[in-house]
Design a protein around this motif. Sequence first.
Motif, mmCIF file in Angstrom:
data_model
loop_
_atom_site.group_PDB
_atom_site.id
_atom_site.type_symbol
_atom_site.label_atom_id
_atom_site.label_comp_id
_atom_site.label_asym_id
_atom_site.label_seq_id
_atom_site.Cartn_x
_atom_site.Cartn_y
_atom_site.Cartn_z
ATOM 1 N N ASN A 52 -14.969 11.759 7.705
ATOM 2 C CA ASN A 52 -15.374 11.410 6.338
ATOM 3 C C ASN A 52 -15.342 12.616 5.403
ATOM 4 O O ASN A 52 -14.961 12.507 4.229
ATOM 5 N N MET A 74 -9.690 6.558 7.224
ATOM 6 C CA MET A 74 -10.514 6.308 6.037
ATOM 7 C C MET A 74 -11.910 5.941 6.486
ATOM 8 O O MET A 74 -12.167 5.811 7.700
ATOM 9 N N SER A 75 -12.822 5.777 5.567
ATOM 10 C CA SER A 75 -14.193 5.426 5.922
ATOM 11 C C SER A 75 -14.220 4.047 6.579
ATOM 12 O O SER A 75 -13.289 3.239 6.417
ATOM 13 N N SER A 81 0.834 -1.199 0.000
ATOM 14 C CA SER A 81 0.000 0.000 0.000
ATOM 15 C C SER A 81 0.869 1.250 0.000
ATOM 16 O O SER A 81 1.933 1.268 0.627
ATOM 17 N N ARG A 104 -7.436 -1.189 -5.150
ATOM 18 C CA ARG A 104 -8.344 -0.114 -4.733
ATOM 19 C C ARG A 104 -7.545 1.155 -4.468
ATOM 20 O O ARG A 104 -6.413 1.090 -3.991
ATOM 21 N N TRP A 121 -12.523 -3.194 4.597
ATOM 22 C CA TRP A 121 -11.987 -3.882 3.414
ATOM 23 C C TRP A 121 -10.471 -4.015 3.514
ATOM 24 O O TRP A 121 -9.914 -5.107 3.290
ATOM 25 N N PHE A 122 -9.805 -2.922 3.881
ATOM 26 C CA PHE A 122 -8.347 -2.950 3.960
ATOM 27 C C PHE A 122 -7.877 -3.908 5.056
ATOM 28 O O PHE A 122 -6.943 -4.690 4.865
ATOM 29 N N ILE A 182 -8.043 4.505 -2.169
ATOM 30 C CA ILE A 182 -8.876 4.864 -1.027
ATOM 31 C C ILE A 182 -8.633 6.327 -0.643
ATOM 32 O O ILE A 182 -7.483 6.730 -0.430
ATOM 33 N N ASN A 234 -14.065 1.302 3.867
ATOM 34 C CA ASN A 234 -12.723 1.093 3.339
ATOM 35 C C ASN A 234 -11.791 0.507 4.407
ATOM 36 O O ASN A 234 -10.927 -0.322 4.111
ATOM 37 N N THR A 247 -4.584 10.138 -0.699
ATOM 38 C CA THR A 247 -5.039 8.850 -1.226
ATOM 39 C C THR A 247 -4.121 7.721 -0.742
ATOM 40 O O THR A 247 -2.947 7.944 -0.438
#
Length: 396
Positions: free
Chosen positions: A331, A346-347, A243, A262, A353-354, A264, A350, A251
Amino acid sequence: MLLAGTACSDSEGGGKAGPGAPQSGGTAGTSTTPGASTTPSDNPAAANVAVVPAKGAKAVAPDKPVTVTTSVGTIKSVTLKDDDGDTVDGSLNADKTVWTAGPGVKPGATYTLSGSAEGTDGASVPISSTFSTLKATKNLKASVVPLNGETVGVALPIQIYWNNPVTDRAAVEKRLKITTSVPVEGTWHWLNSKQVNYRPKVYWPAGTKVTVNIDTAGVNAGNGTWGAASREIKFAIGKSVVSKVDVKKHTMTVTINGKLARTIPITAGKDGFTTRSGTKVIMEKFTTKRMDAATIGLKPGDPNYYNIPDVKWAQRVTSSGEFVHGAPWSNGAQGSANVSHGCVGMSLANGQWFYNQTLRGDPIVVTGTTKYMTEGNGWADWNFPYAKYQQGSALA
């Protein structure tokens, strides 16, 4: 039939003392000279066996050679065991006339040596001896990252933490070995006298199987400290998840097995709480983590103080308190402004997911600030050119 002597030649030299060697004085554990031959003068074909150290020797240094030698015939078998029943492996020379114990003789133990030799007359001669090793002033033991059986990320540095300081780093490092399922170039690097790390030249190849042999039983670490035990750790490298956080662009791009997975939107540290640039490595993972600003020196009443009991999807990347995590309170700033106290937020979607993509040991490369990672602040091993990192080896 047994030939007695005392021991203390350098263990690197193999300890191949012969029955005809000249006598030398000294205390137990300080001479490699075997005693006189016990082969009957009227039977020159009988096996002539010499053992070092001498039968009954006391306070033998654990790193000194243990050898069995015959000048007639061959050695058929040798077993060396301590009083706990643990065996020390050994090897025979090409003509099977000298057996030399490998590393692993421990301090403060009594050893029994047994086996047999065979003369050119075909007769078997028993091998039997005992000796005891000196007691260590301090024992050396290792704690290891990663755990045995763990699957980790491609940037995880192997870390060995010693319970006592190592004075003779070279002697200890010689007893550390990395074996991999595919060729990997890497090096050890001492952070201090109680920690040594290992990293590859480039990230571990995904799917690599790794074995760490910490063969330090009996090693002389210096200053009266002796290795008390050896360990073997086996672990695996998972998929490649790399990452990259661009603080200026707000980002984070996540690449999985070489493909962009992705992009993010994120927020990073605001003025006064700058996020460090450099290569960070995920150290810990928490589905929920309390974050209290008191850990970074802020007190209640300070306008920057916070105490959040339930931060979701938190992944630690520095010892000083930087995390990558879900941050629903920011956010509106994610993707456009830096408003955090140094973490990458991050949200929640996200963040989850990460979190589900990563392993302990995955790298997060941060750019865009003038504050940088330093050695010791987390797993910062990748922030040095490989050649410079290699200079931290005691054997470089």
